[in-house]
Design an enzyme around this catalytic site. Structure first.
Site, PDB file in Angstrom:
ATOM      1  N   LYS A   1      -0.075   4.270  -0.262  1.00  0.00           N
ATOM      2  CA  LYS A   1      -0.471   5.426   0.314  1.00  0.00           C
ATOM      3  C   LYS A   1      -0.236   6.653  -0.863  1.00  0.00           C
ATOM      4  O   LYS A   1      -0.286   6.351  -1.918  1.00  0.00           O
ATOM      5  CB  LYS A   1      -0.122   5.692   1.660  1.00  0.00           C
ATOM      6  CG  LYS A   1      -0.153   4.407   2.585  1.00  0.00           C
ATOM      7  CD  LYS A   1       0.109   4.560   3.940  1.00  0.00           C
ATOM      8  CE  LYS A   1      -0.349   3.479   4.668  1.00  0.00           C
ATOM      9  NZ  LYS A   1      -0.253   3.587   6.386  1.00  0.00           N
TER      10      LYS A   1
ATOM     11  N   ASN B   1       0.766  -1.332   0.097  1.00  0.00           N
ATOM     12  CA  ASN B   1       0.222  -0.005  -0.119  1.00  0.00           C
ATOM     13  C   ASN B   1       0.838   1.322   0.220  1.00  0.00           C
ATOM     14  O   ASN B   1       1.504   1.492   0.923  1.00  0.00           O
ATOM     15  CB  ASN B   1      -0.851   0.052   1.222  1.00  0.00           C
ATOM     16  CG  ASN B   1      -1.748   1.162   1.474  1.00  0.00           C
ATOM     17  OD1 ASN B   1      -1.745   2.002   0.375  1.00  0.00           O
ATOM     18  ND2 ASN B   1      -2.421   1.572   2.254  1.00  0.00           N
TER      19      ASN B   1
ATOM     20  N   SER C   1       3.315  -1.742  10.566  1.00  0.00           N
ATOM     21  CA  SER C   1       4.865  -1.821  10.998  1.00  0.00           C
ATOM     22  C   SER C   1       5.402  -3.100  10.559  1.00  0.00           C
ATOM     23  O   SER C   1       6.355  -3.672  11.212  1.00  0.00           O
ATOM     24  CB  SER C   1       5.317  -1.539  12.336  1.00  0.00           C
ATOM     25  OG  SER C   1       4.728  -0.161  12.441  1.00  0.00           O
TER      26      SER C   1
ATOM     27  N   GLU D   1      -5.520  -4.564  10.845  1.00  0.00           N
ATOM     28  CA  GLU D   1      -4.666  -3.292  10.893  1.00  0.00           C
ATOM     29  C   GLU D   1      -4.685  -2.487  12.165  1.00  0.00           C
ATOM     30  O   GLU D   1      -5.418  -1.748  12.373  1.00  0.00           O
ATOM     31  CB  GLU D   1      -4.310  -2.420   9.795  1.00  0.00           C
ATOM     32  CG  GLU D   1      -4.080  -3.024   8.427  1.00  0.00           C
ATOM     33  CD  GLU D   1      -3.361  -1.984   7.388  1.00  0.00           C
ATOM     34  OE1 GLU D   1      -2.389  -2.096   6.994  1.00  0.00           O
ATOM     35  OE2 GLU D   1      -4.057  -0.888   7.245  1.00  0.00           O
TER      36      GLU D   1
ATOM     37  N   GLY E   1       2.815   2.674  10.971  1.00  0.00           N
ATOM     38  CA  GLY E   1       3.593   3.575  10.950  1.00  0.00           C
ATOM     39  C   GLY E   1       4.542   3.927  12.139  1.00  0.00           C
ATOM     40  O   GLY E   1       5.287   4.842  12.295  1.00  0.00           O
TER      41      GLY E   1
ATOM     42  N   GLU F   1      -6.857   4.997   8.052  1.00  0.00           N
ATOM     43  CA  GLU F   1      -6.552   6.689   7.797  1.00  0.00           C
ATOM     44  C   GLU F   1      -7.820   7.016   6.961  1.00  0.00           C
ATOM     45  O   GLU F   1      -7.923   8.582   7.092  1.00  0.00           O
ATOM     46  CB  GLU F   1      -5.384   6.493   6.746  1.00  0.00           C
ATOM     47  CG  GLU F   1      -4.251   6.288   7.420  1.00  0.00           C
ATOM     48  CD  GLU F   1      -2.957   5.718   6.663  1.00  0.00           C
ATOM     49  OE1 GLU F   1      -2.904   5.592   5.548  1.00  0.00           O
ATOM     50  OE2 GLU F   1      -1.923   5.321   7.440  1.00  0.00           O
TER      51      GLU F   1
ATOM     52  N   HIS G   1      -9.675   1.567   5.276  1.00  0.00           N
ATOM     53  CA  HIS G   1      -8.658   1.881   5.807  1.00  0.00           C
ATOM     54  C   HIS G   1      -8.827   2.771   6.989  1.00  0.00           C
ATOM     55  O   HIS G   1      -9.353   3.763   6.913  1.00  0.00           O
ATOM     56  CB  HIS G   1      -7.355   2.073   4.997  1.00  0.00           C
ATOM     57  CG  HIS G   1      -6.129   2.216   5.357  1.00  0.00           C
ATOM     58  ND1 HIS G   1      -5.510   2.864   6.300  1.00  0.00           N
ATOM     59  CD2 HIS G   1      -4.987   1.321   4.972  1.00  0.00           C
ATOM     60  CE1 HIS G   1      -4.306   2.775   6.760  1.00  0.00           C
ATOM     61  NE2 HIS G   1      -3.893   1.526   5.734  1.00  0.00           N
TER      62      HIS G   1
HETATM   63  P1  13P Z   1       2.884   0.618   7.576  1.00  0.00           P
HETATM   64  O1  13P Z   1       3.619  -0.582   7.277  1.00  0.00           O
HETATM   65  O2  13P Z   1       3.757   1.681   7.298  1.00  0.00           O
HETATM   66  O3  13P Z   1       2.869   0.678   9.114  1.00  0.00           O
HETATM   67  O4  13P Z   1       1.418   0.971   7.168  1.00  0.00           O
HETATM   68  C1  13P Z   1       0.479  -0.286   7.279  1.00  0.00           C
HETATM   69  C2  13P Z   1      -0.633   0.250   6.656  1.00  0.00           C
HETATM   70  O5  13P Z   1      -1.379   1.401   6.775  1.00  0.00           O
HETATM   71  C3  13P Z   1      -0.764  -0.572   5.365  1.00  0.00           C
HETATM   72  O6  13P Z   1      -2.287  -0.373   4.829  1.00  0.00           O
END
Ligand code: 13P
Length: 269
Positions: free
Chosen positions: A11, A9, A226, A181, A187, A101, A99
């Protein structure tokens, strides 16, 4: 057995030139990618989907294309939105929905997420539905309650004729992928332990058992938050972890193919 998969992903990252450079590097290291029985998926920003799709048409790379978001309608007056049909048209097979976010920064509600799942499935896209608890919910011991609620709300069918019942609810049971997640692990470099992830994944699978019976064993359940080439093995050794949804560490092709290589080896050992 679910089809295990690794999802990158990206982003809101990468220009077209950077995306093509990533794909070329992945192409060079194909021997490290699983030949069959595994899926490698790239969830790229909308602006890159067309170029990636064109690249993949003439490449031997076996990567499925995903979008990171979608509108639920096929078309119409929705300025700035992208429809499921448009994603199919550009070559997407998957789409990330729900997600954290988007839930937290763009106020996506359970109802909107359900509409997106329905719209995506109607167009033949496979949703990658994200669920997970916040740090506070975890501290309060609400992890499973929160996840079950998110699953129920996202996959409940409004059509009394469709799907099977899970508890008293009708469920949408077309093909989908679940990604667990934990919000606090995204992150941050912090993760739950592999046994903690396994326990949540097992409970996610049992959520689907009343409605799906044995078919619940075929749902791919990915872990995200992560994940790196250093910790992937621990997660993949767990029986109910079928792959990973990877953010930051997928931006480098090298760390992503190394992670896939280690993850596959850990799973088949
Ligand atoms: P990270 O791997 O950067 O922690 O992000 C995970 C994520 O949100 C994947 O969709």
């Amino acid at each position: 057995m679910p089809t295990p998969c690794f999802v990158a992903n990206w982003k809101m990252n990468k220009t077209i030139a950077e995306a093509i450079a990533w794909l070329r590097e992945m192409e060079k290291h194909q021997p490290l990618l699983p030949e069959r029985g595994w899926e490698v998926i790239l969830a790229a920003p909308f602006t890159l989907l067309c170029s990636i799709s064109e690249f993949l048409k003439t490449s031997s790379l076996k990567i499925g294309l995903a979008a990171q978001n979608v509108h639920f309608e096929e078309k119409g007056a929705y300025t700035g939105e992208i429809s499921p049909l448009m994603l199919r048209d550009v070559g997407c097979r998957y789409v990330i929905i729900g997600h954290s976010e988007r839930r937290l920064q763009f106020w996506e509600t359970d109802l909107l997420i359900r509409q997106k799942i329905k719209g995506a499935q109607k167009a033949g896209l496979i949703p990658i539905l994200c669920v997970g608890e916040t740090r506070r919910e975890r501290k309060e011991g609400k992890t499973i309650r929160v996840i079950n609620h998110q699953l129920k709300k996202a996959l409940r069918s409004d059509d009394p004729q469709s799907g099977a019942t899970a508890g008293s609810r009708k469920m949408i049971l077309d093909r989908f992928i679940i990604a667990y997640e934990p919000v606090w692990a995204i992150g941050t470099g912090e993760t739950p332990t592999p046994p903690e992830v396994e326990s949540v994944h097992r409970q996610i699978r049992s959520f689907f058992k009343p409605a799906m019976g044995e078919a619940a064993s075929d749902i791919p359940i990915l872990y995200g938050g992560s994940v790196t080439e250093k910790n992937i093995e621990g997660f993949m050794k767990e029986p109910d972890v079928d792959g990973a949804l990877v953010g930051g560490a997928s931006l480098s092709a090298e760390s992503f193919y190394k992670m896939i290589d280690r993850g596959v080896k850990a799973k088949i050992k």
